[in-house]
Every structure is written in C-alpha cells, then in structure tokens.
Design a protein around this motif. Structure first.
Motif: not given
Length: 536
Positions: A135-136, A165-166, A373-376, A383-385
């Motif tokens: 979605t992001y 991050g957004i 989950l706020v993907p941004w 970074g490892n996600f």
C-alpha cells in the motif's frame, strides 16, 4: 427502502458442510459450488501476469547486482527460482482446483484442525505486513501522479517530524491510495477477474514501452558491461542466498494458491501451465527493470542506479509520461496487493473466527493493519525489516512441503471434502493436531533460525550458522519433506487413508434437503448441469 441491520456474526445459510460444524466454516469457507466457479484459463493467465507486474519484480536484480553479481546471474537466478516455486504452486494449486476449498481448510487434512493454525498464523502475519508495505509502494506512485498534474504538490510544506519517515504529501498520497483501494476489498474474488485482465493488458504495454525507450535512448546503459566482482565460495553462497530471496518473495503463493484455484471451472491439468509460464513472465519483467534502470542512470548521469521505478520516472520531463507511467505502477501495486495479500489474509482471518469473519471483513481488518503498522516508519527506521520479511519464507517452505506431499504421496490425492469441516472426523489426528507435521515443520525451520536472527540483528554473530539460512527455503522444504514422509509411513494414520475421494460436488448433489446459496437441491443439480455443459 429497507436496509439490513449489521450483525456481529456473519451469515451462514444452511449447507452440507456447516451442518453440525458451524464452528469451523461459513459461506466463504465452504467449497465453491459449480455455479460459482467462474475462473477459466484466460482468468488464471491474466491473474499471473498481473501478479508478476509490480515494483518488486522490477527491482529483483537490484540487490543481486549490488552485492557483486551481474545482470546475467540475476536473470538466471530469477528463472531458476520461479521454475522451482512454480512446481510447488502447481502442486498445491491443484488441490484447490479439485476440492474447491481455501488454503486454511485444506491445511486441516495434513495438519489437523488445531494444528492448521500453525500454517494459518504463519501465513496471515506475512500477508498483513506485505499488504501494508505494498500500500505504501502504491502511494509513492500516487505522489508521482499528483506531482505530474500539480507540480507544487511535491513542494508542500512538511508538518510531519522527520523521524516518522513520511512527509505531508506522502501521507496524503497514502490516504488517496487507501481510498482508491478500499472498494476493491469489498468485491468477491469471482468478480475481480476483470481487474487482473485489465492490469495484464495495460501494464505490460506500458512496461514494454519503457523498455523500448531504454534501448532507443541509451542502448540499455552501461550495466550490461558489468563484470562479476566476487568469486569462489563467496560467489556460490551469494548465488544460493539470492535464489532463496527470490523464491521467498513468492513462497506465500506456493502455500495458498488454492485460495484462487478453488474458483476454477477448468480441469486440474491447467494448473501445470504455471511451470513454463511463471519463469518466462518473471524473467522478462525483471529484465525490463534492469534495462530501464540502467538506461536512467546513463541518460541522467546519476551516481547510483535508480532501481525504484518511481525515482526513475521523476526524472522524465514529459508530465503526461510521468503521470501514465506512475499510474501503471499504482495499478500494479493495487493488483498484487489484492491477489497476493488481502484475499489470502482474509481467508486466514475467516478460518480463525468463521462465526464472525468472512472474506470481506477479513479484508477490512487487513486494510486497517495498513495504517496500524505505519509502514513508512518501519521502512525508514528498520532497514533490516524487509530482510526479515523475505527471511520469513523459511517458515513457508516447510508448510508448502507438508501440504503438497501429504496430498500427492501420503493420501494419494484422496481427501474427504466433508471431513475437512468435521473436527471429530478422519482428520482429527491427536486432539486435532497431526504431530508428524509439527515435528517435520520444526526440523525444517530449526537450521535456519541462527541466520534468521543475524539477518534481523547483524550485531549477533552466528558464524557458519548463517549458511543454512542462505538457502533456507530449499533446506526447509526438503528436510521437512524427508521427515514428514518418514514419520507418516512409520506411524500411519489409517483412518485418514481412504479408498475413494469424496469431492464437494458429490456432497452437494447427494445431501437431500440442504440448500446451497438459497437454491434447492433439485434446481441446483439442473443449474449446475447447464453451467457445466456451457463451460465445456
């Protein structure tokens, strides 16, 4: 006009499969009856072309080239990876095409009713996270689209702290894409064929046009002159690690392809078409990403290759090209989010609480997670996600192996479709758990755990323990297969080994007095005969 009052519990008309076992099913989990099977060969081809067209496929080669491989090795890895995973997708997809039940229900035959929760929860975790991230990704394309129409949008004053991050325009784009995506989450999968068909026509034309631009403008760029920068054992381990990474991106569909094949109105043999089709599609689209990104670096004299297609398109001077190019990637994100994530998660949620959740409600929950989950912030601060999400495939290889080999070798394609809805039936195993599957799953996953931990936190050194993880999907798949087959032959569950399969059509046709979707049995038999003849 009268409107139905919303109810906490979902509707479950009386059916042969819910009779006496409503705790385990609802209308969406019941086998799909003949008159509701609408997917033909063209639908499945369009579905897979649609699934192949997304930013992840475009960027397949980027990580491989960054660690020292060339585009040649990258494309070879993509081809081999999809050749491997397509066999598993076909094997598990055939189960759905034969028994017309979703993945969470079919898992009961090999895992047991309560044991299946291991497979279901593993799958739903991956689905909701990837849904949020896709979605992001789609919202980034929306940003380029709006910026092409209204350039000032890209310079909106940002009121969001940098650590989130957004930006403000990024948040607006995320909201816009979510609103656009929402209606598609309310549509039955049977009625989504047109979306996949439209995407399979529009997006390939646009991507091929971009490929033509790449070769016409720069000849494809300088990337094609690159040499391999690694050798020896490092080269071998990198090859295996990247092969596992590509398989991991589509390991989910190797588990739950039955969520879509259950709607098939054509023979099981058509599931075999994935084996030649998927390697060709994915390799070609990955090549477009390589050539176009390389051309962008050369044409715009960039220090780094613009692997992100939205970044590449932002350099285009023609605003109409930017808009329509970004539109195709937004459409690509929308299609793959539904085909690979939201519908799969919805089936899993429905199986966890069938009395309260159906496919539509499950998709609403999945959409809610896209915000929760706020993907941004995840992508900006961890970074490892994404490494972890790709690594999560080490859990899915064993699950896919258990389901495939249980069906094809242990049960010899003979399932009882009615018993998969009866917890006290032949698939009850030991208190609802097939311990053979659980033991095999643990054996398949355990060797990869040290490397998985290191991928999440690189400060934790695991030494040579990293190597099993580097080919974790393959190791898990084959180790689980060996253990599961051995235990199943040494300790057979004789009551689950039936002489003749029981297909859902037999149950629907023979259970007198049971109503299917509001149609009486006699009328239902007549209507399905007509549908069946017309399909042939």
């Amino acid at each position: 006009m009268k409107f139905a009052r919303p109810a906490l519990r979902v509707s479950q008309p009386k059916s042969a499969f819910a009779d006496g076992s409503g705790r385990w099913t609802n209308r969406d989990l019941d086998p799909v009856p003949r008159h509701r099977r609408k997917w033909g060969v063209a639908s499945f081809i369009a579905y897979w072309i649609s699934d192949a067209l997304n930013a992840a496929t475009w960027e397949f080669a980027s990580g491989m080239i960054a660690v020292g491989l060339t585009y040649r090795e990258s494309l070879a890895i993509v081809t081999i990876a999809f050749l491997i995973v397509s066999v598993v997708i076909s094997a598990n997809g055939a189960i759905g095409a034969m028994y017309h039940s979703p993945f969470p229900v079919l898992a009961r035959a090999s895992w047991g009713f309560y044991g299946s929760y291991i497979a279901i929860v593993s799958r739903v975790i991956l689905a909701v996270f990837w849904f949020a991230i896709q979605t992001y990704n789609g919202s980034n394309s929306v940003t380029v689209m709006i910026g092409a129409i209204w350039p000032s949008y890209l310079r909106l004053l940002n009121h969001i702290p940098a650590e989130q991050g957004i930006t403000t325009n990024g948040m607006v784009s995320f909201l816009v894409f979510s609103i656009i995506q929402f209606p598609f989450l309310c549509i039955n999968p049977n009625k989504l064929r047109w979306l996949f068909m439209a995407k399979s026509i529009i997006v390939p034309i646009a991507w091929i046009a971009i490929l033509i631009w790449a070769f016409k403008s720069t000849g494809g760029g300088e990337l094609f002159d690159q040499k391999v920068t690694v050798s020896g054992s490092q080269y071998s381990w990198l090859w295996l690690a990247n092969l596992t990474s590509v398989i991991g991106n589509y390991a989910t569909l190797s588990v739950n392809q039955s969520d879509f094949s259950r709607y098939s109105r054509v023979g099981v043999k058509w599931q075999l078409m994935y084996i030649p089709m998927l390697p060709i599609f994915f390799t070609f689209f990955a090549f477009i990403g390589v050539a176009s990104s390389s051309a962008g670096q050369t044409l715009y004299n960039l220090a780094e290759i613009p692997w992100d297609p939205n970044v590449l398109m932002s350099y285009w001077e023609n605003r109409a090209c930017r808009f329509f190019g970004a539109f195709t990637f937004a459409l690509a994100s929308l299609g793959v989010n539904i085909s690979a994530n939201s519908l799969s998660a919805a089936n899993d949620f429905a199986a966890l609480a069938p009395g309260y959740l159906n496919i539509r409600r499950g998709q609403m929950i999945c959409a809610l997670f896209a915000w929760v989950l706020v993907p941004w912030k995840i992508l900006a601060s961890a970074g490892n996600f994404l490494n972890f999400m790709s690594a999560y495939a080490v859990f899915l290889g064993p699950i896919a192996a258990i389901m495939a080999f249980d069906f094809w070798l242990i049960k010899k394609r003979k399932y009882d479709s009615l018993a998969m809805y009866q917890p006290d039936g032949i698939y009850r195993y030991s208190a609802g758990v097939n311990w053979r599957a659980v033991v095999a799953f643990v054996v398949g996953v355990a060797p990869s755990l040290p490397g998985l931990i290191n991928s999440v936190n690189s400060s934790i050194s695991v030494g040579v323990g990293i190597h099993p993880y580097q080919f974790g999907w393959l190791l898990g798949f084959f180790a689980t297969t060996l253990v599961y087959l051995t235990l199943s032959y040494l300790f057979p569950v004789t009551e689950a080994l039936i002489e003749h399969p029981v297909y859902p059509d037999e149950v629907y046709d023979t259970r007198a007095g049971i109503i299917v979707d509001g149609v009486e049995p006699e009328d239902y038999r007549i209507s399905t005969q007509i549908v069946h003849k017309s399909a042939c």
